[in-house]
Scaffold this active site. Structure first.
Site, mmCIF file in Angstrom:
data_model
loop_
_atom_site.group_PDB
_atom_site.id
_atom_site.type_symbol
_atom_site.label_atom_id
_atom_site.label_comp_id
_atom_site.label_asym_id
_atom_site.label_seq_id
_atom_site.Cartn_x
_atom_site.Cartn_y
_atom_site.Cartn_z
ATOM 1 N N SER A 129 17.096 -191.018 36.425
ATOM 2 C CA SER A 129 15.824 -191.441 37.017
ATOM 3 C C SER A 129 15.131 -190.377 37.860
ATOM 4 O O SER A 129 14.053 -190.635 38.395
ATOM 5 C CB SER A 129 16.026 -192.702 37.859
ATOM 6 O OG SER A 129 16.248 -193.812 37.020
ATOM 7 N N SER A 179 13.297 -197.638 41.595
ATOM 8 C CA SER A 179 13.570 -196.999 40.309
ATOM 9 C C SER A 179 13.333 -197.938 39.133
ATOM 10 O O SER A 179 14.095 -197.950 38.157
ATOM 11 C CB SER A 179 15.006 -196.458 40.280
ATOM 12 O OG SER A 179 15.145 -195.459 39.305
ATOM 13 N N LYS A 231 11.547 -189.765 37.136
ATOM 14 C CA LYS A 231 10.419 -190.498 37.716
ATOM 15 C C LYS A 231 9.640 -189.668 38.731
ATOM 16 O O LYS A 231 8.524 -190.041 39.114
ATOM 17 C CB LYS A 231 10.919 -191.801 38.329
ATOM 18 C CG LYS A 231 11.396 -192.785 37.252
ATOM 19 C CD LYS A 231 12.112 -193.988 37.818
ATOM 20 C CE LYS A 231 12.506 -194.921 36.662
ATOM 21 N NZ LYS A 231 13.878 -195.384 36.726
#
Length: 396
Positions: A68, A123, A71
């Site tokens: 993640s 997330s 992101k």
């Protein structure tokens, strides 16, 4: 013809300012007599945000899964390409996306700004997909924007296949690239505000209670001065973390990939940077250039290890004078000061004629007092040639 030349010189002045704001090198420290720094990570990097100097790197260019941490790119692309107050509608593709989630309902609408909080604090893979479809027109369209941004930033060890970071072949980055990307993103005030937020409440259209999102990044609670950035985990990427902290006006970013002791490692990395590479000021905006009728346009700061500041060299480079009687199309810009450390260039500072109006902001929207992370330098020639080509084309 004169009008076209006038436009060319105006663009040259603007591009010169852009390039000067991004000038420098991003090399890991080679300073002597510093204690060794180690981590439990497969790859790690530490960077100074103001200058973009890599202070530490271990296997920093290895291309690895990043979970993640993806992101970070998703957020900055969405902020730069989208409208924060626009309503993002949750599609069937976004609804129920596997992995971490903020549990958006099918057809639910939320502002892009609020959805970015869900993306970065919790997330949310559903938020990542909805944002991608909204900003890019499709997930594929948004991924194209992500890879274009990586190319523009010179992130040569990164390639994105999705906006959320779920494991996928061809989706990877490196510790060094993530450090450079995050240093760039932290110059954006919206991104900076989101990633330092410990808790966020957002209106919930489906229930009587609001969404309440607590930031998964424990560094915000564990480390003094922590102000970001993002956690990550998949079964193939393992534990990944990008953290940031600010002390005495200096902001650092630490990156670890596949690190089972990341919270402690990040504390040690940040401590190391603050102790051994304090940020120091070389020039102040508006100060005169010795022996010249010129002033510097930016405050220039750089992190130096002990003894390095004495090895700095400043060289004044003046541009050719305009023809007598011709208008000043460079708005007082007269040259630059090239700053080098141990013979290696670390930055440029534009210099202006005394009495000129000095630029308030760089092209990225960051204050000129901040020396931008220098990840764009390799693209200066490319940008320059593209602008000149367009201006010289008939009908341009």
């Amino acid at each position: 013809m004169w009008i076209k030349h006038k436009r060319i010189w105006s663009w040259i002045a603007v591009i010169t300012l852009i390039a000067s704001g991004f000038a420098g090198t991003s090399r890991a420290s080679a300073a002597k007599n510093l204690p060794a720094l180690g981590t439990h990570a497969q790859a790690a990097a530490l960077i100074d945000v103001t200058s973009g100097r890599l202070l530490y790197s271990s296997h920093g260019d290895d291309e690895l899964r990043i979970a993640s941490l993806t992101k970070i790119m998703t957020a900055i692309v969405a902020i730069e390409h989208g409208k924060l107050d626009s309503e993002v509608k949750v599609s069937k593709n976004a609804f129920g996306k596997e992995g971490s989630s903020i549990y958006l309902k099918l057809g639910e609408e939320m502002t892009l700004e609020n959805m970015l909080y869900g993306l970065m604090l919790r997330s949310g893979n559903d938020a990542a997909t909805a944002i991608a479809e909204h900003v890019g027109g499709s997930v594929e369209g948004f991924v194209y924007l992500m890879n274009e941004k990586a190319r523009m930033l010179g992130l040569s060890h990164s390639h994105f296949m999705n906006p959320h970071g779920l494991d996928e072949e061809g989706h990877y980055s490196s510790a060094n690239d993530l450090a450079k990307l995050t240093a760039y993103a932290l110059h954006n005030p919206v991104f900076k505000e989101i990633v330092k937020t410990p808790t966020k409440k957002v209106p919930n259209p489906n229930e009587s209670w609001d969404y309440k999102w607590d930031n998964k990044n424990k560094m915000l609670r564990l480390y003094e001065g922590a102000d970001g950035v993002k956690t990550g985990y998949t079964k193939k990427a393992f534990r990944c973390l990008v953290s940031s902290a600010t002390r005495n006006g200096q902001q650092l970013v630490a990156v670890t990939l596949n690190d089972g002791d990341d919270w402690n490692d990040h504390g040690r990395m940040l401590d190391y940077g603050f102790e051994y590479y304090p940020l120091k000021q070389l020039t102040e905006k508006g100060e005169p250039v010795q022996g010249q009728d010129l002033v510097v346009s930016q405050t220039f700061q750089y992190p130096f290890a002990d003894g390095e500041e004495a090895q700095v060299n400043k060289k004044l480079v003046l541009y050719p004078e305009a023809e007598e009687g011709a208008p000043d199309l460079r708005f007082g810009l007269r040259g630059k000061i090239e700053v080098s450390l141990k013979g290696e260039k670390i930055g440029e500072i534009p210099v202006y004629r005394k009495g000129s109006v000095l630029p308030e902001r760089t092209a990225s929207g960051t204050a000129a007092e901040q020396t931008m992370a220098p990840v764009h330098q390799s693209n200066w020639g490319q940008w320059f040639s593209v602008v000149l080509k367009r201006l010289l084309q008939p009908g341009a």
